[in-house]
Enzyme design. Sequence first.
Site, short mmCIF file in Angstrom:
data_model
loop_
_atom_site.label_atom_id
_atom_site.label_comp_id
_atom_site.label_asym_id
_atom_site.label_seq_id
_atom_site.Cartn_x
_atom_site.Cartn_y
_atom_site.Cartn_z
N SER A 271 -28.72 -53.24 -14.50
CA SER A 271 -29.79 -53.99 -15.18
C SER A 271 -31.13 -53.16 -15.28
CB SER A 271 -29.88 -55.42 -14.86
OG SER A 271 -30.48 -55.60 -13.51
N ASN A 272 -31.44 -52.66 -13.95
CA ASN A 272 -32.56 -51.89 -13.92
C ASN A 272 -32.52 -50.52 -14.91
OD1 ASN A 272 -34.77 -52.59 -12.06
ND2 ASN A 272 -33.04 -53.18 -10.97
N LEU B 286 -25.64 -46.65 -4.23
CA LEU B 286 -25.32 -46.94 -2.81
C LEU B 286 -24.97 -45.78 -1.96
CD1 LEU B 286 -23.50 -50.28 -3.53
CD2 LEU B 286 -25.80 -49.76 -2.90
N ASN C 158 -36.85 -44.78 -5.79
CA ASN C 158 -35.99 -45.69 -5.59
C ASN C 158 -36.41 -47.09 -5.90
OD1 ASN C 158 -33.22 -46.86 -5.17
ND2 ASN C 158 -34.23 -47.36 -3.04
N HIS D 59 -36.22 -50.93 -4.00
CA HIS D 59 -35.53 -51.47 -3.30
C HIS D 59 -36.06 -53.32 -3.68
CE1 HIS D 59 -33.65 -52.50 0.68
NE2 HIS D 59 -34.48 -53.52 0.83
N ASP E 253 -34.45 -46.04 2.43
CA ASP E 253 -35.41 -46.97 2.27
C ASP E 253 -36.82 -46.58 3.06
OD1 ASP E 253 -33.70 -48.50 0.56
OD2 ASP E 253 -33.07 -49.56 2.33
N GLU F 141 -38.35 -56.62 -10.96
CA GLU F 141 -38.05 -55.29 -10.89
C GLU F 141 -38.27 -54.64 -12.31
OE1 GLU F 141 -34.41 -54.44 -8.77
OE2 GLU F 141 -34.77 -56.01 -7.54
#
Length: 205
Positions: free
Chosen positions: A22-23, A94, A111, A113, A154, A183
Amino acid sequence: MSSEASRPFPARIAIFASGGGSNAASIMDHFADNPHAEVVLIVTNKATAGVILKGHQRSVPVLVLRKGQIQNRAFMLGQLEHFQVDLIALAGFLLLIPSFLVQAYPQRIVNIHPALLPKFGGKGMYGMHVHEAVKAAGETESGPTVHYVNEQYDEGAIIAQERVVLDPEDTAEEIAAKVLAVEHRLYPRVIESLVSGLKRSNVKH
Ligand code: GRF
């Protein structure tokens, strides 16, 4: 590696994703008609990922790669060179990004998060695990973090965060939905501001 000094903008974005995408869709749609950048490639490590269809629906090339291919320096840099990629946006990807990619694209891999880093980040903190941890900790707010990618999950420098207020009654699923909605708005805008500042002469190919 060839010089790209003669190639004008728009900047060329590759999205790496392992899930529904979706992003990825929000980024592709944002840049569908945008002078600053275009999405030229989707990379996924999962043959059943929803992001594949989202790429096809928008006529964006999709590479479905095995982990071994993604970790193969010559193969991976060759693919990114072929598509003349300037910036890599991870969107629910991932696998750990190999060091050679971080080094080949310094400050060019970002990225998103789904929590307010540095809280609720690191290995194993992905998907609903993040929102369940936020719920269990009784947090009163959460929200996405956009950050640069380095060799640790991260841990790269934070570029942007946006906070959402949580209700004590919110379930982990409701927290996830609140954060995801933000997001979709935040990530394309942050990418646009980054690519607007990219200096073509600094981009290595
Ligand atoms: C998002 O929550 C993002 O923050 C995280 O992975 C999820 C991807 O969702 N990194 P989608 O595949 O973009 O829907």
